[in-house]
Write an enzyme that holds these catalytic residues in place. Structure first.
Site, PDB file in Angstrom:
ATOM      1  N   LYS A 150      33.634  50.364 -58.371  1.00 15.60           N
ATOM      2  CA  LYS A 150      32.588  51.187 -57.750  1.00 15.60           C
ATOM      3  C   LYS A 150      31.345  50.170 -57.500  1.00 15.60           C
ATOM      4  O   LYS A 150      30.868  50.435 -56.544  1.00 15.60           O
ATOM      5  CB  LYS A 150      31.947  52.196 -58.760  1.00 15.60           C
ATOM      6  CG  LYS A 150      30.692  52.579 -58.799  1.00 15.60           C
ATOM      7  CD  LYS A 150      30.406  53.619 -57.636  1.00 15.60           C
ATOM      8  CE  LYS A 150      28.987  54.419 -57.934  1.00 15.60           C
ATOM      9  NZ  LYS A 150      27.835  53.390 -58.078  1.00 15.60           N
ATOM     10  N   ASP A 151      31.179  49.049 -58.452  1.00 14.11           N
ATOM     11  CA  ASP A 151      30.153  48.328 -58.053  1.00 14.11           C
ATOM     12  C   ASP A 151      30.849  46.930 -57.729  1.00 14.11           C
ATOM     13  O   ASP A 151      30.892  45.656 -58.282  1.00 14.11           O
ATOM     14  CB  ASP A 151      29.206  47.922 -59.160  1.00 14.11           C
ATOM     15  CG  ASP A 151      28.599  49.138 -59.605  1.00 14.11           C
ATOM     16  OD1 ASP A 151      27.532  49.447 -58.990  1.00 14.11           O
ATOM     17  OD2 ASP A 151      29.062  49.931 -60.457  1.00 14.11           O
TER      18      ASP A 151
ATOM     19  N   MET B 177      25.352  50.396 -68.932  1.00  8.97           N
ATOM     20  CA  MET B 177      23.744  50.858 -68.974  1.00  8.97           C
ATOM     21  C   MET B 177      23.635  52.406 -69.650  1.00  8.97           C
ATOM     22  O   MET B 177      22.508  52.863 -69.393  1.00  8.97           O
ATOM     23  CB  MET B 177      23.013  50.834 -67.519  1.00  8.97           C
ATOM     24  CG  MET B 177      23.132  49.369 -67.168  1.00  8.97           C
ATOM     25  SD  MET B 177      21.535  48.794 -66.005  1.00  8.97           S
ATOM     26  CE  MET B 177      21.754  49.977 -64.642  1.00  8.97           C
TER      27      MET B 177
ATOM     28  N   GLY C  12      33.815  57.735 -65.136  1.00  7.55           N
ATOM     29  CA  GLY C  12      34.062  56.146 -64.647  1.00  7.55           C
ATOM     30  C   GLY C  12      33.783  55.202 -65.821  1.00  7.55           C
ATOM     31  O   GLY C  12      34.895  54.437 -65.823  1.00  7.55           O
ATOM     32  N   HIS C  13      32.887  55.343 -66.492  1.00  3.69           N
ATOM     33  CA  HIS C  13      32.689  54.362 -67.658  1.00  3.69           C
ATOM     34  C   HIS C  13      33.711  54.695 -68.849  1.00  3.69           C
ATOM     35  O   HIS C  13      34.272  53.579 -69.225  1.00  3.69           O
ATOM     36  CB  HIS C  13      31.336  54.543 -68.504  1.00  3.69           C
ATOM     37  CG  HIS C  13      30.039  54.415 -67.522  1.00  3.69           C
ATOM     38  ND1 HIS C  13      29.325  55.525 -67.294  1.00  3.69           N
ATOM     39  CD2 HIS C  13      29.497  53.487 -67.337  1.00  3.69           C
ATOM     40  CE1 HIS C  13      28.304  55.084 -66.886  1.00  3.69           C
ATOM     41  NE2 HIS C  13      28.406  54.058 -66.575  1.00  3.69           N
TER      42      HIS C  13
ATOM     43  N   SER D 193      28.448  58.121 -60.934  1.00  2.00           N
ATOM     44  CA  SER D 193      27.312  57.490 -61.365  1.00  2.00           C
ATOM     45  C   SER D 193      26.263  58.117 -61.939  1.00  2.00           C
ATOM     46  O   SER D 193      26.014  59.416 -61.918  1.00  2.00           O
ATOM     47  CB  SER D 193      26.679  57.234 -59.860  1.00  2.00           C
ATOM     48  OG  SER D 193      25.367  56.483 -59.983  1.00  2.00           O
TER      49      SER D 193
END
Ligand code: AMP
Length: 353
Positions: free
Chosen positions: A186-187, A66, A72-73, A222
């Site tokens: 993480k998710d 998103m 992280g991405h 995040s």
């Protein structure tokens, strides 16, 4: 797509491939720079940009995001770059998975910086569709994954949340038809929902999961961290502190869920942060566990000011408590990417208020 983008998309697709007769001349020189990353905004453009690559049997990796990209991405993009010939990053703030209008409105959006970061991490194509492209007039189909989507995040955010996630991920997978798609631990519950979706609908894609990337003080990276004030950012350390405390309790031999959860809650108190939920669950089902008999997942959500954060960690029984037990659970191998459901154990920085 503007003409420059079209050109680079074509370059991307048309590297030389000899028909079953690979010669040295066909092989691109090692130093050949990758063509510039293109941005496409429609499913038709995305498919056109990937068509030749697919026909040439080049592997495609998709990293759905998103945006407001952080390390992280980018760890997902880098892994996709290592494993696939063509890397697609999608950038779409999916309105249907937001249960709060204010959260959707203030969600950080910075496409230009994201494009630079994605390109630097090795992306070939950025898919940045509009809401109208993803949900055109008359859009009527949703995907709902029962069971695993009903607890924790599903309960806290309502069933629309994972319905929105499952629907948009199904659309992204069907649009790009990647060989592999990359998601973060993480998710964790989202990851489980997606694995279930892919299995149930026989979608021909490999789901790769990567460990949570954290700030030096243990806070999980995040996109929403950018919305925290300095004071809230300091208090957000309550989350890794809770994960650390739960892990420490288990390592000291505690097996009762209530005591492990109490350790997590106690660790948050000095930061003035109340968990929205904190739960010890089976990593394969997200069903609560009463006692720590094998690896379990400690998952939590908390609001710090107006910002809602989630995190999780694998909690394992102390080696001494497990001795002599015959458990069907095994610890995951310490590989960086894993295709099984089983999340990896990870180290979390110790924090104090
Ligand atoms: P989002 O943009 O928040 O929807 O996240 C896109 C992908 O990045 C999801 O698969 C997330 O699980 C993953 N992700 C988000 N934060 C992290 C992190 N700190 N470490 C690893 N992966 C992450």
């Amino acid at each position: 797509m503007d003409p420059t983008q079209q050109r680079s998309a074509v370059q991307l697709q048309s590297r030389p491939v000899s028909a079953g007769n690979w010669t040295e001349a066909d092989e691109p020189p090692a130093s050949e720079p990758r063509p510039r990353m293109s941005t496409v905004r429609t499913v038709a453009e995305l498919r056109a940009a990937l068509a030749l690559a697919r026909r040439a049997a080049r592997t495609i990796g998709l990293v759905p995001t998103m945006g407001a990209l952080h390390d992280g991405h980018l760890s997902l993009v880098r892994r996709a770059r290592e494993q696939c010939d063509v890397v697609v990053v999608s950038l779409f703030v999916n309105p249907t998975q937001f249960d709060e209008r204010a959260d959707l409105e203030r969600y950080p959006r910075r496409e230009r910086e994201d494009a630079d970061a994605a390109r630097a991490a090795g992306a070939d194509l950025l898919f940045a569709p509009s809401v109208e492209e993803m949900y055109p007039q008359g859009f009527a189909t949703t995907v709902e994954v029962a069971g695993v989507s009903e607890r924790l995040e599903g309960e806290a955010r309502g069933r629309e949340h994972f319905r929105g996630v499952a629907t948009v991920v199904a659309k992204l997978l069907c649009s790009a038809l990647p060989d592999a798609a990359y998601f973060g631990q993480k998710d964790a519950q989202q990851l489980l929902v997606i694995r279930r979706l892919v299995r149930d609908l026989n979608l021909p894609v490999r789901i790769e999961a990567l460990p949570t990337v954290r700030e030096p003080d243990g806070l999980a990276m995040s996109s929403r961290n950018a919305l925290l004030s300095a004071e809230e950012r300091a208090r957000a350390r309550a989350l890794p502190a809770a994960l650390h405390a739960a892990r420490a309790a288990a390592e000291h031999g505690e097996r009762a869920t209530h005591a492990i959860l109490a350790a997590a809650r106690d660790a948050m108190r000095p930061f003035g942060v109340q968990p929205e939920y904190v739960a010890l669950v089976d990593p394969d089902t997200f069903e609560p566990v009463d006692e720590l008999a094998g690896d379990a997942l400690l998952a939590l959500a908390a609001r710090v000011g107006a910002v809602r954060l989630i995190d999780n960690v694998v909690v394992s029984p102390a080696a001494s408590a497990r001795a002599g037990e015959r458990s069907h659970r095994t610890r995951p191998a310490p590989a960086a990417t894993h295709t099984s459901n089983r999340p990896q154990a990870e180290a979390i920085a110790t924090c104090s208020a």
